[in-house]
Scaffold this motif. Structure first.
Motif, mmCIF file in Angstrom:
data_model
loop_
_atom_site.group_PDB
_atom_site.id
_atom_site.type_symbol
_atom_site.label_atom_id
_atom_site.label_comp_id
_atom_site.label_asym_id
_atom_site.label_seq_id
_atom_site.Cartn_x
_atom_site.Cartn_y
_atom_site.Cartn_z
ATOM 1 N N UNK A 1 0.846 -1.193 0.000
ATOM 2 C CA UNK A 1 0.000 0.000 0.000
ATOM 3 C C UNK A 1 0.884 1.247 0.000
ATOM 4 N N UNK A 2 0.772 2.112 -1.029
ATOM 5 C CA UNK A 2 1.657 3.290 -1.103
ATOM 6 C C UNK A 2 1.470 4.267 0.056
ATOM 7 N N UNK A 3 0.241 4.374 0.576
ATOM 8 C CA UNK A 3 -0.014 5.304 1.682
ATOM 9 C C UNK A 3 0.677 4.828 2.949
ATOM 10 N N UNK A 4 0.518 3.541 3.249
ATOM 11 C CA UNK A 4 1.191 2.973 4.418
ATOM 12 C C UNK A 4 2.705 3.026 4.232
ATOM 13 N N UNK A 5 3.170 2.683 3.023
ATOM 14 C CA UNK A 5 4.611 2.632 2.761
ATOM 15 C C UNK A 5 5.268 3.980 3.036
ATOM 16 N N UNK A 6 4.622 5.061 2.605
ATOM 17 C CA UNK A 6 5.192 6.391 2.826
ATOM 18 C C UNK A 6 5.341 6.681 4.319
ATOM 19 N N UNK A 7 4.343 6.296 5.119
ATOM 20 C CA UNK A 7 4.401 6.514 6.570
ATOM 21 C C UNK A 7 5.507 5.680 7.210
ATOM 22 N N UNK A 8 5.589 4.408 6.813
ATOM 23 C CA UNK A 8 6.572 3.502 7.404
ATOM 24 C C UNK A 8 7.992 3.938 7.047
ATOM 25 N N UNK A 9 8.192 4.372 5.810
ATOM 26 C CA UNK A 9 9.518 4.815 5.372
ATOM 27 C C UNK A 9 9.920 6.095 6.098
ATOM 28 N N UNK A 10 8.961 6.996 6.322
ATOM 29 C CA UNK A 10 9.261 8.243 7.041
ATOM 30 C C UNK A 10 9.712 7.986 8.474
ATOM 31 N N UNK A 11 9.346 6.817 9.020
ATOM 32 C CA UNK A 11 9.754 6.458 10.381
ATOM 33 C C UNK A 11 11.036 5.635 10.386
#
Length: 709
Positions: free
Chosen positions: A113-123
């Motif tokens: 999921x691109x939305x989840x991926x962006x959040x996880x990568x930012x962390x």
């Protein structure tokens, strides 16, 4: 009265509670809708929640993607992407093995999921996963889920591959090099290494230092990882510097890659899937592209080493032991021999090889024929040198032009096309497949020249026929070079003429006014027949592949037309279906009444960014999109040209527009010709009644008419 266009009726689920049926106003902010849904279940902290699809990939819904929600969609209230990423990051660093395993399993699923991926990568989630791998403490399922999540996250293109550490590369390469590794870990390791090579020039060199071709070839006997191994070999081959490719090709030959692929893949006990076919095609293209350097190299008329090759051709053909001693006599004899060999320049045949393509590649082919198939070479040369001048087949000129034609047919020097699966099994059956292919085709050319009773003025006509013979034979996909010979044997000049005559029957025949009138009367009913066939095929439906960054991990979706022709049903599938897919399995739909138009090629929204890329040329030719209200699109990439024509024609027929594909024109011509022949045959079989005896002084007159309808 229909609901407003901005209102979508959906169901929203929450574990342990009855689903809420709401009318979602697409003009309202999502945060407001989520707050209202949370209030319905007395849930506080609505900012910690989000909406996801309940079916399929279960992606998060954002302000950007909410327009894809259709009437009747089932949604699910879930923790927000940011909260989910934070919770998973904490759990995968916990000390409990079971909790960590469950967290990694969930992460592997959510990472697509691109939305989840962006959040996880930012962390800094990718760094955490990389450290888990580098530690070497994860094994089995836990490691497989970790690698899956890592690859999915990297595929979003948010983080550069250049940031990957050398220790991580060594650890991944170690899994590939180990003799006993779980298949799932091996698959993901090979996929990660392939992505590194394709996406980073610096990582190519690092991976090439850690992985040997021999180690990859050793994995080809395992059917579960064959595609991944060949994909990595292709990636290393494609990204290798030009001076390394020939060296790598020699290594592949020494390791018997060709025979291993032939025995374990092409002739294996499993059918070849689309992704494997694509990788075989890529390997075929990259192998033939090694010929490009010779193809584009002009001969230097002053280079004695190159001139010696031409002398060798002459010596083998005419046995030069009895050469005269005098310089002038020798020159005169050589010029005579070079003329008999069929060179255009009899005095200095080296000049014949200064045009590129085919350049020196043509001379290489001729020398291979002369040395490896010496009897055939001598027979062709001597047979033509003994003919009358006007009917001799100029071997040298023919061999040079034939080499150019073969390079064009096999697209030597062109990059592989994304989406193309057009590999030829026969090229994997011989270590010198290119040269053997040339030897077969030069014999075909000599045979066709004789069948056409050609003269030098007919040279271009003969080459056109030979090109057609080769192209038609390759289209039959012969499985071996011997089978190619048999196919070509059946495509004699007379057979080519017959095929041409048959194919242009609709254009050249039946040109008299009554027949033209008959054709015009028949055409509407034939078009209606074709239209019904296209719509029936749309009702059966077709499977389409989602082309992503990693082709080998295929994702499919299916689309079919309802039996009443009023709705297009579509939905995602886990694997390519065997047979018909029920409507119940297709969760999404588009009313035909909402469809505004169908666009193709570079006009498609999903092709506008890719159309300039050479490797996407074939994908561009297979792309089409359905545009429907309100400003939505459904994007397709057909699996082949036939399906592309069927679907674009069928959609045009559905919208009451003209079907204009090449397939429709071909079907129309074929069916009209068949129908006309049948009707004319009926006309010929009409029994005309005998005329009654004439009445004296009153001549009889008979007027016979035939009802064409």
């Amino acid at each position: 009265m229909p609901p407003p266009a901005d209102i979508v009726k959906v169901a929203i689920e929450w574990p342990g509670a009855n689903a809420q049926l709401i009318e979602m106003d697409q003009k309202r902010p999502l945060t407001s809708i989520i707050r209202e849904v949370c209030d319905g279940w007395s849930l506080s902290g609505s900012e910690q929640f989000a909406l996801r699809y309940a079916d399929g990939p279960q992606l998060y819904i954002t302000e950007q993607s909410r327009s894809e929600i259709k009437n009747g969609t089932i949604l699910r209230l879930a923790v927000s992407p940011g909260r989910a990423a934070r919770q998973l990051l904490e759990r995968i660093q916990s000390h409990g093995i079971d909790a960590r395993l469950e967290a990694l399993k969930e992460l592997a699923k959510l990472s697509a999921d691109p939305t989840f991926a962006a959040e996880f990568i930012n962390m800094e989630g990718i760094g955490t996963l990389a450290r888990l791998v580098e530690s070497g403490t994860h094994f089995g399922e836990m490691l497989a889920f970790t690698l899956t999540a890592f690859l999915e996250l990297m595929d979003h293109g948010i983080v550069s591959w250049d940031l990957i550490s050398l220790s991580f590369i060594k650890q991944i390469a170690g899994y590939v090099n180990q003799p006993m590794v779980d298949v799932s870990i091996l698959q993901r390791s090979l996929a990660i290494l392939e992505s590194m090579v394709l996406n980073s020039h610096s990582l190519y060199h690092r991976v090439a230092q850690e992985i040997t071709v021999g180690q990859l070839i050793g994995h080809l006997s395992n059917q579960e990882i064959q595609t991944y191994a060949i994909a990595l070999i292709n990636a290393l081959f494609l990204k290798a510097p030009e001076d390394r490719r020939q060296e790598m090709a020699s290594t592949l030959a020494q390791k018997h890659l060709r025979s291993i692929i032939l025995n374990h893949v092409i002739r294996g006990n499993r059918p070849i899937k689309a992704e494997m076919a694509h990788q075989l095609y890529v390997l075929q293209v990259l192998t033939f592209n090694l010929l490009e350097e010779r193809m584009m190299t002009k001969m230097d008329p002053n280079d004695q080493t190159q001139r010696d090759v031409i002398f060798e051709l002459r010596r083998i053909a005419f046995d030069g032991e009895n050469d005269p001693t005098g310089t002038e006599k020798r020159k005169a004899l050589y010029a005579k021999d070079y003329k008999m060999l069929g060179f255009t320049n009899h005095v200095n045949p080296a000049m014949d090889f200064t045009q590129t393509p085919p350049g020196m590649l043509a001379l290489d082919n001729m020398l291979y024929l002369a040395k490896v198939h010496q009897d055939t070479y001598i027979r062709i040369v001597l047979e033509n040198s003994s003919r009358e001048d006007k009917h001799e087949c100029p071997f040298g000129r023919c061999a040079i032009d034939l080499t150019r034609i073969l390079c064009e047919i096999l697209q030597v020097g062109e990059l592989p096309n994304e989406g193309c699966n057009d590999y030829h099994p026969m090229f994997f059956t011989h270590d010198r497949a290119w040269e053997e292919f040339f030897c077969i085709c030069i014999q075909l050319l000599n045979k066709t020249w004789k069948e056409m009773r050609a003269t030098s003025e007919d040279f271009n006509k003969v080459m056109q026929v030979v090109r057609e013979q080769i192209t038609r034979a390759l289209a039959m996909k012969p499985s071996s070079l011997d089978q190619l010979k048999n196919k070509l044997r059946g495509l004699s000049y007379s057979e080519i003429l017959r095929l041409r005559q048959s194919e242009r029957m609709s254009q050249d025949d039946f040109q008299s006014p009554p027949i033209i009138e008959l054709r015009e009367r028949i055409q509407p009913e034939i078009l209606e027949l074709i239209k019904q066939q296209r719509l029936n095929r749309l009702c059966e439906g077709s499977c389409f592949r989602k082309v992503g960054n990693r082709r080998r991990q295929e994702k499919f979706w299916f689309c079919r037309l309802s039996l009443n022709h009023k709705v297009l049903h579509y939905g995602d599938l886990d694997e390519s279906p065997q047979g018909e897919v029920p409507f119940e399995m297709l969760s999404d739909k588009i009313p035909v009444s909402d469809i505004k138009s169908v666009v193709t090629g570079k006009d498609c929204p999903h092709m506008k960014e890719k159309s300039a890329l050479k490797q996407n040329k074939e994908v561009l030719e297979l792309a089409f999109s359905v545009l429907y209200d309100p400003d939505e699109t459904l994007n397709f990439v057909a699996p082949n040209k036939y399906e592309y024509c069927i679907w674009t024609d069928g959609l045009c027929a559905l919208l009451g527009r003209e079907m204009s594909s090449d397939l429709t024109r071909s079907d129309l011509d074929t069916l009209i010709s068949m129908e006309m022949k049948l009707r004319l045959l009926d006309l010929e079989n009409i029994t005309i009644p005998e005329a009654p005896p004439p009445v004296p002084k009153e001549p009889s007159s008979y007027n016979f008419t035939y009802n064409y309808s």
